[in-house]
Design an enzyme around this catalytic site. Sequence first.
Site, short mmCIF file in Angstrom:
data_model
loop_
_atom_site.label_atom_id
_atom_site.label_comp_id
_atom_site.label_asym_id
_atom_site.label_seq_id
_atom_site.Cartn_x
_atom_site.Cartn_y
_atom_site.Cartn_z
N GLY A 323 0.84 -1.19 0.00
CA GLY A 323 0.00 0.00 0.00
C GLY A 323 0.87 1.24 0.00
N SER A 324 0.40 2.27 0.61
CA SER A 324 1.09 3.57 0.53
C SER A 324 2.42 3.59 1.27
CB SER A 324 0.19 4.66 1.09
OG SER A 324 -0.97 4.75 0.29
N THR A 325 2.67 2.56 2.10
CA THR A 325 3.98 2.56 2.77
C THR A 325 5.10 2.44 1.74
OG1 THR A 325 3.96 0.15 3.03
CG2 THR A 325 3.06 1.45 4.84
N TYR A 326 4.74 2.01 0.54
CA TYR A 326 5.70 1.81 -0.55
C TYR A 326 6.14 3.16 -1.13
CZ TYR A 326 7.63 -1.29 -4.19
OH TYR A 326 8.45 -2.02 -5.00
N LYS A 327 5.35 4.20 -0.83
CA LYS A 327 5.63 5.51 -1.44
C LYS A 327 7.01 6.03 -1.06
CE LYS A 327 0.81 6.82 -2.03
NZ LYS A 327 -0.36 7.39 -1.34
#
Lengths: 625, 373
Positions: A323-327
């Site tokens: 999810g957005s932790t990958y950003k």
Amino acid sequence: MENRFTVLNVPETPEFRQKFKIVVTVLLIIFSLLLIRLWYLQIIKVQEMREKSESNAIRYRKIQSLRGVITDRNGDILADNLPSFDVVYMPGIAKNHEQLIQRLQILYNRKNLEIDLSQQFGKTMRPYLPVKLEKNVGMEKVAVVEANSVNLPGLYIDVSPVRLYPKKEMTASLLGYIGEVGKDDLENGESEYSLGDITGKYGVEKVLDPYLRGRSGAELVEVNVHEKQMQNLGRIEAVPGYNTVLTIDTRLQEAAWLGLNGKAGAVVALDPRDGAILAMVSAPSFDPHLFNAGISAEQWKNLLNNPLSPMTNRVVSGQYPPGSTYKLIVAAAALEEGIITPQTKLFCDGTFTMGNRTFRCWKKHGHGQIELHRAIVESCDVYFYNVGKMLGVDKIAKYANLFGLGKETGINFPNEKSGLIPTQQWKLERLKQPWHPGETISLAIGQGYNLLTPLQLANAYASFANGGTVWQPHLIKRVETAEGRIIKKFEPVKTATIPLSKKTFELLRSALWGVVNEQGGTGRAAMVPNADVCGKTGTAQVVGLPQDPKARRLKKISAFHEDHALFVCFAPRDNPEIVIAIVAENAGHGGAVAAPIARKMMEIYFNIQESDIRPQVANTAETGR
Amino acid sequence: MLFLKFDRSNLHNFDWTLLAIVLSICAIGILNIYSAGYSYDALERQSPFYIKQIQWILLGLIAMIITFSIDYRFLAKGAYVIYCIAIALLILVHIFGYTMHGSQRWLSIGGLAFQPSEVMKLSIILVLARYFEDHKSNQPYKLRELIVPALLIMLPFLLILKQPDLGTALIIVLISASIIFFIGVNWKSFLIASSGALLSAPIVWHFLKDYQKDRLIIFFNPERDPLGAGYHIIQSMIAVGSGGLWGKGFLNGTQTQLKFLPEQQTDFVFSVFAEEWGFTGGFVLIILFMSLVFWSLKIALHARDLSGTVIAFGIVCLFSWQVFINIGMVLGVLPVVGIPLPFLSYGGSAMLSFMAAIGLLMNINAHRFILHR
């Protein structure tokens, strides 16, 4: 003289003497046969008969060694040994079995205890061979048998060690469990084990088994035909196993377990300075004491067939879309590749269109003009759709790999999964299909083929937090004797360095700080006063995860359609000491569900009292549920 | 009177060698029974069996002196009387005898258990000696002449078989058959007799009770009873074999002391001895038995008359068959049948009858030079 008499000796004729010769021959043959047979048994067969004679009378009785104690970094006991009390029955002393059992039943009934009569008794050739009537009984039964021992001849209480895990389910997927060594283990050439040995079957118990198990002793006893012990021929004392100190901090472990509050998920905390794991929680879990009395086939089947897989440690074996932790990784890639600058402003109107597909930002009406810092703080999807499109899948993969993703972290733990970082080549090879540019778009916000274990996620953030050193996560601090002499110390292992510019680190660190501490940040529920928590929320969509067969199966159950809530954070901002990664399965939004768990843990880590917390933050946590 | 002829020449001709052999075997027997009754368990220590055995040996020596003192020709003359008394005792066993281990073998006389079948072993020898002395012939005996001896053998055989005591019944037949063979029998007659015996077997079978039939089946086929007779034989072979060359030492036989070996004082005494004294001990013991048998055979050869020869030869057969069947059984080459080992197995009646047989041998030996008057 003689002649005078022998002449008169009537029967002594030549034929008569002939008969005697025949008799002598027959007798010689008979006695020779006996002597030959005696020679055969005592001289030729002596070795075989000696062995049989010894196995007749000599019993090799194993003495179980005491398994080493496992403690956390502060000395709190996580696994210990407890005496197990078994009701043992000795038929040779009991004489009247029916009467004995009847008496026991009456005594039990007075205390409302049930007798377990699964043991079958028949006439036995070996009345002095003890039979375990009931295993691991409670103190009430022990009291009944001990108090009435005069009236219960042949029944006694036998004590043997069993494993005790004071934290029960909370540490079960971390510590694993033990059991008797299996036939497979023996056949796999593990010559150090013998049948009946206790061995670690999973988790720390398995990894550290060579240190924990010690060496079992033995007792050589001579028994008679009734199996009654006649004399001791020798005794080799058992050597207890070594004690083990883990890097775990039980307080954090407890906070993580309570934080998940029954939800399926995983929490891992580690020290970014050396990769030491401070907490490792996977839920749901199992009762490790089930294995003490010998788990029933039914219970074992239930554990294995449970759709929530309680026997899996999700921290190392669970694979989730980040999810957005990958950003963080996408942003680092974009900055390093010069695709964006901190000042690059992109426009978010809530949607991003590519070809005939429309991708949405989580904020329906968009973030408007937005630059990198705020895009991370507010987790703007459209900003990263654009960045991802510009970067391309392979550039993202390159940086993900630098952070240690897409391969095992190397933690010494069974069944670690490698996760998945897709590339164009990977898709061509594995799925025999070319990469669609559209797939890169969702990949940029952590959706799509990519999968991470919670441990990989934590370790990637730890590598970022410490300024670019990838440590191999480790659980074991040291192994020592009961007296405290150190047998083995586990030193941290550095596996890689992430070559990012200092500027990139600084920019992103400040953005992650903003996520938790700035107005409008998605991770404000993790804010802890004076701790300078930096973090990133994530909400991973479960639907559209066709690559994971388990997820595909789970899709059929509607409750499993909910998003996974993710949160990963570190603190303090400068010189971070702790990284926490949380995945709460099908629980909703990361900021609302996962971040409060992190806050609790941070509070405990930094020893912050409940009263110090601003009420506003507490409220956010509650509404987030 | 003949039997009062206990003159000095008798003493002069006393067979000290035979006595030495017998007493040697008896001494081994006492040690061995002591070991068999010995146990690590303090409570069971000092089983009285060996004391009783010493008492039986002493009584046996008295019996030996009696049979030595009464001229065997007088005994041969009274053979039919003795035989009738023995038969009467066997019948009494069936009426008043008491039962042990499912077999009615014992008469109680003044509190002492007494086994009439043991008396029968000697009286059948005496009665056959008398018969062949009366019916001397230079030609092999024909069937017609063997009808009486056959009846004399069959009667006690059936009575003992019915107790049931297969072992002793078998010994009676084997001794008698050996004597008849030795005396000389017409081959045709032999074939007819043996085929007659085979034909009568189903009739005997018919008269047996079910449990007796079972015993016979197990006798011929020990594998049918692996936990009973088969188990015993296996444990016995282990005991003997594990003794090795030198044995495990006195009181150190694990098979014996830990009670893996069954019937240690009686049927399996040889295994006890072979385990603790090894091949060396077993060899010495077998040589002692051989000396006994060949010495007895020498007495038979030099006996003054046919009845002396037949009696001595019958005793040779008695010892040979008992030793062969007993040791053969414990060594696992012959089926399990309860026959005691002479002078070694515990048992009063057998000891008395074996000692009486020795007395008879000495008797025949002492009279070998005396002229007919």
